[in-house]
Design an enzyme around this catalytic site. Sequence first.
Site, PDB file in Angstrom:
ATOM      1  N   THR A   9       0.818  -1.227   0.000  1.00 12.64           N
ATOM      2  CA  THR A   9       0.000   0.000   0.000  1.00 12.64           C
ATOM      3  C   THR A   9       0.846   1.268   0.000  1.00 12.64           C
ATOM      4  OG1 THR A   9      -0.093  -0.021   2.414  1.00 12.64           O
ATOM      5  CG2 THR A   9      -1.880  -1.154   1.230  1.00 12.64           C
ATOM      6  N   VAL A  12       6.140   2.951  -2.937  1.00 11.62           N
ATOM      7  CA  VAL A  12       6.973   2.037  -3.728  1.00 11.62           C
ATOM      8  C   VAL A  12       6.187   0.776  -4.067  1.00 11.62           C
ATOM      9  CG1 VAL A  12       9.067   0.620  -3.716  1.00 11.62           C
ATOM     10  CG2 VAL A  12       9.133   2.958  -2.811  1.00 11.62           C
ATOM     11  N   LYS A  37      -3.667  -2.963   9.737  1.00 14.10           N
ATOM     12  CA  LYS A  37      -4.802  -2.037   9.497  1.00 14.10           C
ATOM     13  C   LYS A  37      -5.300  -2.108   8.062  1.00 14.10           C
ATOM     14  CE  LYS A  37      -2.012   2.259   8.784  1.00 14.10           C
ATOM     15  NZ  LYS A  37      -1.796   2.153   7.358  1.00 14.10           N
ATOM     16  N   ARG A  97      21.619  -4.306   3.422  1.00 13.36           N
ATOM     17  CA  ARG A  97      22.525  -3.844   2.369  1.00 13.36           C
ATOM     18  C   ARG A  97      24.004  -4.036   2.704  1.00 13.36           C
ATOM     19  NH1 ARG A  97      19.252   1.766   1.517  1.00 13.36           N
ATOM     20  NH2 ARG A  97      17.512   0.942   0.297  1.00 13.36           N
ATOM     21  N   CYS A 126      18.067   4.449  -3.230  1.00  5.68           N
ATOM     22  CA  CYS A 126      17.711   5.070  -4.508  1.00  5.68           C
ATOM     23  C   CYS A 126      18.821   5.966  -5.033  1.00  5.68           C
ATOM     24  CB  CYS A 126      16.413   5.857  -4.382  1.00  5.68           C
ATOM     25  SG  CYS A 126      16.233   6.758  -2.862  1.00  5.68           S
ATOM     26  N   GLN A 153      17.280  15.681  -3.441  1.00 10.04           N
ATOM     27  CA  GLN A 153      16.397  14.532  -3.351  1.00 10.04           C
ATOM     28  C   GLN A 153      14.925  14.893  -3.210  1.00 10.04           C
ATOM     29  OE1 GLN A 153      19.900  11.883  -1.283  1.00 10.04           O
ATOM     30  NE2 GLN A 153      17.824  11.160  -1.039  1.00 10.04           N
ATOM     31  N   GLY A 157      10.979  10.547  -1.628  1.00  5.48           N
ATOM     32  CA  GLY A 157      11.877   9.608  -0.935  1.00  5.48           C
ATOM     33  C   GLY A 157      11.518   9.457   0.532  1.00  5.48           C
ATOM     34  N   LYS A 205      25.263   6.161   3.162  1.00  7.74           N
ATOM     35  CA  LYS A 205      24.821   5.091   2.244  1.00  7.74           C
ATOM     36  C   LYS A 205      25.504   5.252   0.876  1.00  7.74           C
ATOM     37  CE  LYS A 205      20.186   4.722   4.311  1.00  7.74           C
ATOM     38  NZ  LYS A 205      18.763   5.154   4.147  1.00  7.74           N
ATOM     39  N   HIS A 233      15.188  12.107  -7.979  1.00  6.56           N
ATOM     40  CA  HIS A 233      16.408  12.605  -7.336  1.00  6.56           C
ATOM     41  C   HIS A 233      17.387  13.103  -8.401  1.00  6.56           C
ATOM     42  CE1 HIS A 233      14.918  11.057  -3.657  1.00  6.56           C
ATOM     43  NE2 HIS A 233      15.680   9.984  -3.489  1.00  6.56           N
ATOM     44  N   ASN A 306      13.218   8.274  -8.347  1.00  7.22           N
ATOM     45  CA  ASN A 306      13.674   7.516  -7.183  1.00  7.22           C
ATOM     46  C   ASN A 306      12.693   6.417  -6.761  1.00  7.22           C
ATOM     47  OD1 ASN A 306      12.307  10.131  -6.490  1.00  7.22           O
ATOM     48  ND2 ASN A 306      12.103   9.114  -4.517  1.00  7.22           N
TER      49      ASN A 306
HETATM   50  C1  2RA Z   1      15.181   9.141   0.779  1.00 11.65           C
HETATM   51  N1  2RA Z   1      16.713   7.487  -0.146  1.00 11.65           N
HETATM   52  O1  2RA Z   1      15.197   9.687  -0.337  1.00 11.65           O
HETATM   53  C2  2RA Z   1      15.852   7.791   0.971  1.00 11.65           C
HETATM   54  C3  2RA Z   1      14.850   6.705   1.232  1.00 11.65           C
HETATM   55  N2  2RA Z   1      13.977   6.501   0.166  1.00 11.65           N
HETATM   56  O2  2RA Z   1      14.613   9.626   1.758  1.00 11.65           O
END
Ligand code: 2RA
Length: 328
Positions: A9, A12, A37, A97, A126, A153, A157, A205, A233, A306
Amino acid sequence: MKLAIVGVTGMVGQEMIKVLEEFNFEVTELIPVASEKSVGTTVTFKGKEYTCVGLETAVSLKPQIAIFSAGGDVSLAWAEKFAANGTTVIDNSSAWRMDPTKKLVVPEINAHLLTANDKIIANPNCSTIQLVLTMAPLHQKYGIKRAVVSTYQSITGTGVKAVRQLENEMAGTQAEMVYPYPIHKNCLPHCDDFTENGYTKEEMKLTNETKKILDESINVTATAVRVPVVGGHSESVNIEFNQTPNIAEIRQLLHHTEGITLKDNPETNTYPMPIYAAGKNDVFVGRIRLDESQPNTINLWIVADNIRKGAATNAVQIAKYLVEKELV
Ligand code: 2RA
């Protein structure tokens, strides 16, 4: 092929449904998995309605593949339960990861490393995916010594609540804030939590995942910025090589790299932008030019949706590879 989507839901999860349909993925039974829920609500896939189930039920149904996009806590608590039942998990969270026993996969770069023994596969962050897909051919050709990355970004995200915060701020209405400050007419140099070294988790990351996917010797320093944009992004990247690069050759290399579309012609104001990347699966690269401030160095600009290549599409491409190579 019985396929589960855990977190169906969410933004993504919903995009995964669309990508699976676009790829005409052979799914005989879709198992939409949602939080308590949302159990009992329905999703439509290829014109057929499916009822959302909980995690316990989903494990018992023994899907061949389960694509997770439900946050790290759910992945840590449930991925191994699915795997123990014979399911191959593709996880979109950061939970696995950096686990040395798990593969971190961008299919165009390293899907060939996958085997039938890989029962938990990590989808990179992403902002990492679009960066390493662009860097991979350049590293192979010239050897990359260091990359300096500034990201811009999208609020998608963060999720649907961030989109709502921007919409409310633009409308001048009070509403729940997911960011510490307004995002309308603003930029926040703060994606995810701060760590002890002054970087954010999002910035680390980019460093750590690039090293794991491409080469531990590549040095990466990043500043991740949240901007009031919805479609994708963007990243400004400065790359220092071990040898002298050739811009025309770099353009050709990227043009012939699967998953990359070159958008690079200053004479026609042609360059990547989130409004053009939105809803597409490719990574768009432009503004390629020598860095005139130091030798063996270039600048370039990378944009990708993204939610698509940064998450849903990359995960579905991994699933497609597993099926094609009969690894599930
Ligand atoms: C963000 N890459 O853009 C991270 C998680 N999706 O917040």
